[in-house]
Write a protein that holds these residues in place. Structure first.
Motif, PDB file in Angstrom:
ATOM      1  N   SER A 250       0.830  -1.198   0.000  1.00  0.00           N
ATOM      2  CA  SER A 250       0.000   0.000   0.000  1.00  0.00           C
ATOM      3  C   SER A 250       0.865   1.248   0.000  1.00  0.00           C
ATOM      4  O   SER A 250       1.759   1.406   0.839  1.00  0.00           O
ATOM      5  CB  SER A 250      -0.901   0.004   1.238  1.00  0.00           C
ATOM      6  N   VAL A 378      -9.020  -0.460   4.061  1.00  0.00           N
ATOM      7  CA  VAL A 378      -8.445  -1.658   3.445  1.00  0.00           C
ATOM      8  C   VAL A 378      -7.826  -1.283   2.114  1.00  0.00           C
ATOM      9  O   VAL A 378      -8.453  -0.607   1.292  1.00  0.00           O
ATOM     10  CB  VAL A 378      -9.528  -2.746   3.240  1.00  0.00           C
ATOM     11  N   ASP A 379      -6.594  -1.730   1.901  1.00  0.00           N
ATOM     12  CA  ASP A 379      -5.902  -1.404   0.651  1.00  0.00           C
ATOM     13  C   ASP A 379      -5.051  -2.586   0.201  1.00  0.00           C
ATOM     14  O   ASP A 379      -5.108  -3.667   0.791  1.00  0.00           O
ATOM     15  CB  ASP A 379      -5.046  -0.147   0.856  1.00  0.00           C
ATOM     16  N   LYS A 380      -4.232  -2.382  -0.808  1.00  0.00           N
ATOM     17  CA  LYS A 380      -3.369  -3.435  -1.336  1.00  0.00           C
ATOM     18  C   LYS A 380      -2.441  -3.984  -0.254  1.00  0.00           C
ATOM     19  O   LYS A 380      -2.024  -3.268   0.648  1.00  0.00           O
ATOM     20  CB  LYS A 380      -2.508  -2.894  -2.478  1.00  0.00           C
ATOM     21  N   ARG A 387      -4.071  -8.211   2.104  1.00  0.00           N
ATOM     22  CA  ARG A 387      -4.604  -6.857   2.200  1.00  0.00           C
ATOM     23  C   ARG A 387      -3.908  -6.123   3.353  1.00  0.00           C
ATOM     24  O   ARG A 387      -3.549  -6.739   4.362  1.00  0.00           O
ATOM     25  CB  ARG A 387      -6.120  -6.869   2.464  1.00  0.00           C
ATOM     26  N   SER A 388      -3.739  -4.825   3.165  1.00  0.00           N
ATOM     27  CA  SER A 388      -3.258  -3.989   4.263  1.00  0.00           C
ATOM     28  C   SER A 388      -4.472  -3.350   4.924  1.00  0.00           C
ATOM     29  O   SER A 388      -5.464  -3.041   4.261  1.00  0.00           O
ATOM     30  CB  SER A 388      -2.312  -2.905   3.748  1.00  0.00           C
ATOM     31  N   ARG A 406     -10.633 -12.516   5.627  1.00  0.00           N
ATOM     32  CA  ARG A 406     -11.628 -11.488   5.899  1.00  0.00           C
ATOM     33  C   ARG A 406     -11.882 -11.332   7.396  1.00  0.00           C
ATOM     34  O   ARG A 406     -12.014 -10.213   7.911  1.00  0.00           O
ATOM     35  CB  ARG A 406     -12.930 -11.855   5.179  1.00  0.00           C
ATOM     36  N   LYS A 440      -7.865   6.520  -4.640  1.00  0.00           N
ATOM     37  CA  LYS A 440      -8.809   5.487  -4.243  1.00  0.00           C
ATOM     38  C   LYS A 440      -8.091   4.377  -3.487  1.00  0.00           C
ATOM     39  O   LYS A 440      -6.965   4.021  -3.811  1.00  0.00           O
ATOM     40  CB  LYS A 440      -9.494   4.894  -5.484  1.00  0.00           C
ATOM     41  N   ILE A 441      -8.777   3.854  -2.466  1.00  0.00           N
ATOM     42  CA  ILE A 441      -8.269   2.668  -1.795  1.00  0.00           C
ATOM     43  C   ILE A 441      -9.273   1.540  -2.003  1.00  0.00           C
ATOM     44  O   ILE A 441     -10.372   1.762  -2.509  1.00  0.00           O
ATOM     45  CB  ILE A 441      -8.010   2.914  -0.293  1.00  0.00           C
ATOM     46  N   PHE A 442      -8.901   0.355  -1.606  1.00  0.00           N
ATOM     47  CA  PHE A 442      -9.714  -0.843  -1.912  1.00  0.00           C
ATOM     48  C   PHE A 442     -11.088  -0.789  -1.237  1.00  0.00           C
ATOM     49  O   PHE A 442     -12.112  -1.010  -1.888  1.00  0.00           O
ATOM     50  CB  PHE A 442      -8.953  -2.086  -1.474  1.00  0.00           C
ATOM     51  N   GLN A 443     -11.138  -0.441   0.062  1.00  0.00           N
ATOM     52  CA  GLN A 443     -12.415  -0.462   0.764  1.00  0.00           C
ATOM     53  C   GLN A 443     -12.338   0.366   2.043  1.00  0.00           C
ATOM     54  O   GLN A 443     -11.286   0.427   2.691  1.00  0.00           O
ATOM     55  CB  GLN A 443     -12.812  -1.908   1.119  1.00  0.00           C
TER      56      GLN A 443
END
Length: 447
Positions: A250, A378-380, A387-388, A406, A440-443
Motif C-alpha cells: 500500500s 483496506v488497501d493493497k 490486504r493492508s 476477511r 482510491k483505496i480498496f475499501q
C-alpha cells in the motif's frame, strides 16, 4: 539540425512528474521541416496550480495517448538533432525521465535559449519567455501550452542564430549528457532491491541510517539516488554502505512509515523535520440566517477544523473540487470579514429549507473528515493474496496490519492482536485523510 521542444507537465515532486503535452519542431536553421505535437496522458493527477497555469486538466487527458504511444515518434523526429528549448535542462530531463520509465536511454545534445539570450542579448530586463519575446516583438500565442511556447522558441532561436556573428557562442553552450551509470559497488546494492512499493533505508559505514524514502518502486527510487547529480544524491553516493527495505504494498502505508521512521531515526540527509504536515483547515460557520458556510483558514489559533490541508492553496483546490461535485448548489464567494479567505456556500434563498443545506454539509463532512470516526481502511497488500488494514478509532489511528483472511479485519479483537501500533500525533490522521481525498483505496469499512 535542431529539434525545438517544449513540454508541459503535471507538476509535483522532482523526478516524479509526468508529461501532459509535448510539441517538437524540427528546424534546419532556416525553416521548420517537420513537426509533432500531442497531449499526453500522464497516468497521474495534475497539480491544481498547473491546471490554472496551462489550462490542461485531467479530463482533457483521459483519451490522450500515453507516453509509450508517442515515444517512437519523438525518437524519430529528434534523431540526429540538437535539442533546443527555453530552459532546456528541464525539457530534456522530463523526456529522459519518461523514456527511462520505458527502459530506454534518451540522450540528445542540448542548447538552452535562456543561456544563449543572456549571452547574445545581455541588456534584457527579463529572460522569461513571455517577457523576452514581448520585448523583441516576437508573437507568442497560447502561453504555457507546448505548441505556443515551442513556436515562439523557434522564432527566438532563429533570431539568436542571426545574432551569433562569430559562430562560436552556440558551440560553447552546447551540452552533452552522458548516460547515467551506477558505480559497481552501488549497483550491487541496487540489484538486491525489489521493484515494489515500500520504504528504503540507507545506512552509512557506521550503521547509522542517513536517509529514509518511500516509493511506489523501491528499486527505481534508490537508482535515482545513486545516479542523481544534486547535492543530496552525491552525499548519499559517497556515504552509503548498505540499503535495506520494507515492502508495504500500500502506498498509503509507505507514506505513514516514512513519516514515522524519519521522526524516530532523524536521518541526517532527510533534512529538517517539519513540526506539522498541515497549516490550514476547513471550518464551518453559520451566518445570521443560519446558512452553513465552509471556509479555509490557518489552524494555528483554532484546532476545531473539520479537515486539514498542507497549505491554503490545497484547501482552496479542495473547495473547487466540492464546487464541481455539487454543481449549481454551491459556489465560491469572498468572506466579508476576511478577504484572504474563500468560502463555499449554498446558492439558495433564505426561505429555502435549511434541511437541504444541512444535508449537503453532512455529506461533505462524512465523506471527507476522519475526526471522531471509527473506520477500517483496506488497501493493497504486499502480495496478491494479502490486504493492508489501518484501524481508526474515535478519530485516532491505532495501527496497521497485513491480513489474508476477511475475519482478520472484521473481528476487531483479532485485528488488534495483529496490529503494528502507531502513535498518532495528529499528523498521521492528516496524512491518511489527505491520501484518501486524492486516491482510491480498496475499501472503507465503517464501524
Amino acid at each position: 539540425m535542431y529539434a525545438i521542444v517544449d513540454v508541459e507537465t503535471t507538476g509535483g515532486k522532482y523526478n516524479e512528474e509526468g508529461i501532459t503535452e509535448v510539441a517538437i519542431y524540427k528546424f534546419d536553421g532556416h525553416e521548420i521541416i517537420d513537426q509533432f505535437a500531442s497531449l499526453v496522458n500522464p497516468e497521474k493527477e495534475i497539480q491544481p496550480f498547473v491546471v490554472k497555469l496551462t489550462g490542461i486538466n485531467n479530463a482533457m487527458l483521459k483519451r490522450a495517448p500515453k507516453f509509450y504511444e508517442v515515444a517512437k515518434r519523438i525518437i524519430e523526429i529528434t534523431e540526429g538533432t540538437t535539442l533546443v528549448a527555453h530552459n532546456a535542462g528541464f525539457d530534456h530531463r522530463m523526456l529522459r525521465l519518461e523514456f527511462d520509465r520505458l527502459g530506454y536511454e534518451f540522450e540528445r545534445p542540448t542548447l538552452c535559449t535562456v543561456e544563449l539570450a543572456q549571452s547574445l542579448l545581455p541588456d534584457q530586463d527579463s529572460y522569461n519567455l513571455g517577457k523576452l519575446t514581448r520585448s523583441l516583438g516576437i508573437p507568442l500565442t497560447d502561453r504555457h501550452r507546448a505548441t505556443g511556447d515551442a513556436l515562439a522558441t523557434v522564432k527566438l532561436f532563429k533570431l539568436l542564430l542571426q545574432k551569433d556573428i562569430n559562430k562560436d557562442i552556440i558551440s560553447k553552450n552546447l551540452k552533452y549528457f552522458k548516460p547515467l551509470k551506477i558505480e559497481s559497488n552501488l549497483k550491487a546494492l541496487v540489484d538486491q532491491l525489489p521493484a515494489a512499493t515500500g520504504v528504503s533505508y540507507v545506512y552509512d559505514a557506521s550503521g547509522s541510517i542517513i536517509f529514509i524514502s518511500k516509493s511506489k518502486n523501491i528499486k527505481k527510487r534508490v537508482t535515482q539516488l545513486f545516479t542523481g547529480s544534486n547535492k543530496k544524491s552525491k552525499e548519499i553516493q559517497k556515504k552509503v554502505a548498505e540499503v535495506t527495505f520494507e515492502k508495504t504494498g500500500s502506498e498509503m502505508i509507505s507514506i505513514l512509515k516514512e513519516h514515522i521512521e524519519i521522526r524516530k531515526h532523524t536521518p541526517t540527509l532527510n533534512g529538517r523535520i517539519k513540526r506539522n504536515n498541515f497549516s490550514h483547515g476547513l471550518y464551518i460557520y453559520y451566518d445570521t440566517n443560519q446558512t452553513p458556510r465552509f471556509f479555509i483558514k490557518s489552524v494555528v489559533k483554532d484546532p476545531n477544523h473539520i479537515i486539514t490541508f498542507s497549505s491554503s492553496r490545497s484547501g482552496y483546490s479542495f473547495l473547487e473540487k466540492l464546487e464541481k461535485k455539487y454543481g449549481t448548489s454551491v459556489k465560491f464567494r469572498k468572506l466579508p470579514h476576511n478577504d484572504s479567505s474563500l468560502t463555499i456556500h449554498q446558492n439558495t434563498t433564505v426561505t429555502e429549507s435549511l434541511d437541504v443545506l444541512n444535508e449537503t454539509v453532512n455529506d461533505i463532512i462524512t465523506t471527507y473528515s476522519l475526526k471522531g470516526t471509527n473506520k477500517i481502511l483496506v488497501d493493497k497488500g504486499r502480495e496478491a493474496s494479502e490486504r493492508s488494514v489501518i484501524l481508526i478509532e474515535n478519530g485516532k489511528v491505532i495501527g496497521y496490519a497485513f491480513v489474508n483472511l476477511r475475519i482478520q479485519m472484521t473481528d476487531i479483537k483479532m485485528l488488534k492482536n495483529l496490529l503494528t501500533p502507531i502513535e498518532d500525533d495528529g499528523q498521521v490522521l492528516h496524512l491518511i485523510a489527505s491520501y484518501i481525498r486524492h486516491k482510491k483505496i480498496f475499501q472503507v469499512i465503517d464501524l
